[in-house]
Design a protein around this motif. Structure first.
Motif, PDB file in Angstrom:
ATOM      1  N   VAL A  52       0.881  -1.156   0.000  1.00 28.98           N
ATOM      2  CA  VAL A  52       0.000   0.000   0.000  1.00 28.98           C
ATOM      3  C   VAL A  52       0.927   1.217   0.000  1.00 28.98           C
ATOM      4  CG1 VAL A  52      -1.718   1.274   1.332  1.00 28.98           C
ATOM      5  CG2 VAL A  52      -1.777  -1.234   1.294  1.00 28.98           C
ATOM      6  N   PRO A  53       0.774   2.137  -0.941  1.00 30.68           N
ATOM      7  CA  PRO A  53       1.669   3.304  -0.937  1.00 30.68           C
ATOM      8  C   PRO A  53       1.656   4.000   0.426  1.00 30.68           C
ATOM      9  CG  PRO A  53       0.343   3.274  -2.919  1.00 30.68           C
ATOM     10  CD  PRO A  53      -0.207   2.203  -2.015  1.00 30.68           C
ATOM     11  N   PHE A  54       2.829   4.294   0.929  1.00 32.43           N
ATOM     12  CA  PHE A  54       2.921   4.941   2.241  1.00 32.43           C
ATOM     13  C   PHE A  54       4.156   5.814   2.297  1.00 32.43           C
ATOM     14  CE2 PHE A  54       5.375   1.035   2.770  1.00 32.43           C
ATOM     15  CZ  PHE A  54       6.482   1.445   3.497  1.00 32.43           C
ATOM     16  N   GLU A  55       4.129   6.685   3.275  1.00 28.54           N
ATOM     17  CA  GLU A  55       5.286   7.516   3.592  1.00 28.54           C
ATOM     18  C   GLU A  55       5.369   7.579   5.102  1.00 28.54           C
ATOM     19  OE1 GLU A  55       6.392  12.179   3.196  1.00 28.54           O
ATOM     20  OE2 GLU A  55       5.768  11.160   1.352  1.00 28.54           O
ATOM     21  N   VAL A  56       6.539   7.396   5.632  1.00 25.65           N
ATOM     22  CA  VAL A  56       6.735   7.452   7.080  1.00 25.65           C
ATOM     23  C   VAL A  56       7.410   8.767   7.423  1.00 25.65           C
ATOM     24  CG1 VAL A  56       7.849   6.370   9.069  1.00 25.65           C
ATOM     25  CG2 VAL A  56       6.936   4.953   7.221  1.00 25.65           C
ATOM     26  N   THR A  57       6.736   9.541   8.250  1.00 28.36           N
ATOM     27  CA  THR A  57       7.300  10.808   8.703  1.00 28.36           C
ATOM     28  C   THR A  57       7.123  10.877  10.216  1.00 28.36           C
ATOM     29  OG1 THR A  57       6.652  11.869   6.651  1.00 28.36           O
ATOM     30  CG2 THR A  57       7.182  13.309   8.490  1.00 28.36           C
ATOM     31  N   THR A  58       8.220  10.964  10.896  1.00 28.22           N
ATOM     32  CA  THR A  58       8.188  11.140  12.343  1.00 28.22           C
ATOM     33  C   THR A  58       9.080  12.321  12.678  1.00 28.22           C
ATOM     34  OG1 THR A  58       7.859   8.789  12.712  1.00 28.22           O
ATOM     35  CG2 THR A  58       8.639  10.061  14.568  1.00 28.22           C
ATOM     36  N   ASN A  59       8.517  13.208  13.457  1.00 20.82           N
ATOM     37  CA  ASN A  59       9.276  14.371  13.877  1.00 20.82           C
ATOM     38  C   ASN A  59       8.785  14.782  15.262  1.00 20.82           C
ATOM     39  OD1 ASN A  59       6.857  15.795  13.447  1.00 20.82           O
ATOM     40  ND2 ASN A  59       7.426  16.255  11.337  1.00 20.82           N
ATOM     41  N   VAL A  60       9.363  15.809  15.784  1.00 19.70           N
ATOM     42  CA  VAL A  60       9.001  16.262  17.132  1.00 19.70           C
ATOM     43  C   VAL A  60       7.512  16.583  17.211  1.00 19.70           C
ATOM     44  CG1 VAL A  60       9.399  18.057  18.854  1.00 19.70           C
ATOM     45  CG2 VAL A  60      11.331  17.099  17.615  1.00 19.70           C
ATOM     46  N   ALA A  61       6.981  17.253  16.203  1.00 14.15           N
ATOM     47  CA  ALA A  61       5.572  17.641  16.221  1.00 14.15           C
ATOM     48  C   ALA A  61       4.639  16.431  16.247  1.00 14.15           C
ATOM     49  CB  ALA A  61       5.261  18.527  15.017  1.00 14.15           C
ATOM     50  N   SER A  62       4.943  15.390  15.449  1.00 17.44           N
ATOM     51  CA  SER A  62       4.063  14.215  15.435  1.00 17.44           C
ATOM     52  C   SER A  62       4.148  13.439  16.747  1.00 17.44           C
ATOM     53  CB  SER A  62       4.381  13.304  14.246  1.00 17.44           C
ATOM     54  OG  SER A  62       5.653  12.719  14.367  1.00 17.44           O
ATOM     55  N   ILE A  63       5.315  13.388  17.333  1.00 14.55           N
ATOM     56  CA  ILE A  63       5.454  12.722  18.638  1.00 14.55           C
ATOM     57  C   ILE A  63       4.699  13.499  19.707  1.00 14.55           C
ATOM     58  CG2 ILE A  63       7.110  12.124  20.463  1.00 14.55           C
ATOM     59  CD1 ILE A  63       9.113  11.482  18.161  1.00 14.55           C
ATOM     60  N   ALA A 111       2.150  15.489  19.287  1.00  8.58           N
ATOM     61  CA  ALA A 111       0.712  15.368  19.028  1.00  8.58           C
ATOM     62  C   ALA A 111       0.175  14.021  19.522  1.00  8.58           C
ATOM     63  CB  ALA A 111       0.432  15.551  17.545  1.00  8.58           C
ATOM     64  N   ALA A 112       0.942  12.944  19.308  1.00 10.02           N
ATOM     65  CA  ALA A 112       0.510  11.635  19.773  1.00 10.02           C
ATOM     66  C   ALA A 112       0.452  11.584  21.295  1.00 10.02           C
ATOM     67  CB  ALA A 112       1.455  10.548  19.244  1.00 10.02           C
ATOM     68  N   VAL A 113       1.437  12.164  21.954  1.00  8.15           N
ATOM     69  CA  VAL A 113       1.435  12.193  23.425  1.00  8.15           C
ATOM     70  C   VAL A 113       0.283  13.049  23.926  1.00  8.15           C
ATOM     71  CG1 VAL A 113       2.729  12.973  25.458  1.00  8.15           C
ATOM     72  CG2 VAL A 113       3.893  11.690  23.643  1.00  8.15           C
ATOM     73  N   ALA A 114       0.029  14.187  23.285  1.00  9.54           N
ATOM     74  CA  ALA A 114      -1.080  15.062  23.682  1.00  9.54           C
ATOM     75  C   ALA A 114      -2.420  14.339  23.519  1.00  9.54           C
ATOM     76  CB  ALA A 114      -1.068  16.342  22.865  1.00  9.54           C
ATOM     77  N   ALA A 115      -2.587  13.590  22.429  1.00 11.75           N
ATOM     78  CA  ALA A 115      -3.825  12.855  22.205  1.00 11.75           C
ATOM     79  C   ALA A 115      -4.023  11.792  23.290  1.00 11.75           C
ATOM     80  CB  ALA A 115      -3.814  12.204  20.826  1.00 11.75           C
ATOM     81  N   ASP A 116      -2.947  11.123  23.685  1.00 10.43           N
ATOM     82  CA  ASP A 116      -3.047  10.136  24.755  1.00 10.43           C
ATOM     83  C   ASP A 116      -3.406  10.801  26.079  1.00 10.43           C
ATOM     84  OD1 ASP A 116      -2.616   7.861  23.328  1.00 10.43           O
ATOM     85  OD2 ASP A 116      -0.690   7.364  24.258  1.00 10.43           O
TER      86      ASP A 116
END
Length: 101
Positions: free
Chosen positions: A78-89, A91-96
């Protein structure tokens, strides 16, 4: 996306066998037996890796009937792109944090 989702998605790629699987499937859709043969891997071990990749959304599988009536499970990337950066980390912690309050 939660912290656990983000970690599971990254962890699904963190394996050299899974990189090889994705590289082969990037060239063409293959059925499990052919993929196992090309990788020199047992079908049972291959299925374990494919399940992990499919759960993370990197590959998808579907059944097709061969000319002799056998059901063959084919997988494709499945076409994908992996992007991880400070902002995405962050945001994930904030959502949790929001979901636990």
């Amino acid at each position: 996306m939660t912290v656990d989702d983000e970690i599971a998605r990254l962890a699904a790629l963190a394996n050299p066998h899974r990189f090889r699987i994705i590289a082969l499937l990037a060239e063409e859709s293959l059925h499990v037996s052919e993929l196992a043969r090309r990788l020199g891997m047992s079908r049972a071990l291959l299925y374990m890796h494919l399940q992990r990749l499919e759960a993370a959304g990197y590959v998808t599988g579907h059944l097709e009937l061969s000319d002799d009536g056998k059901a063959l499970k084919f997988f494709e990337v499945v076409p994908f792109e992996v992007t991880t950066n400070v902002a995405s980390i962050a945001a994930a912690v904030a959502a949790d944090t929001e979901s636990t309050h």
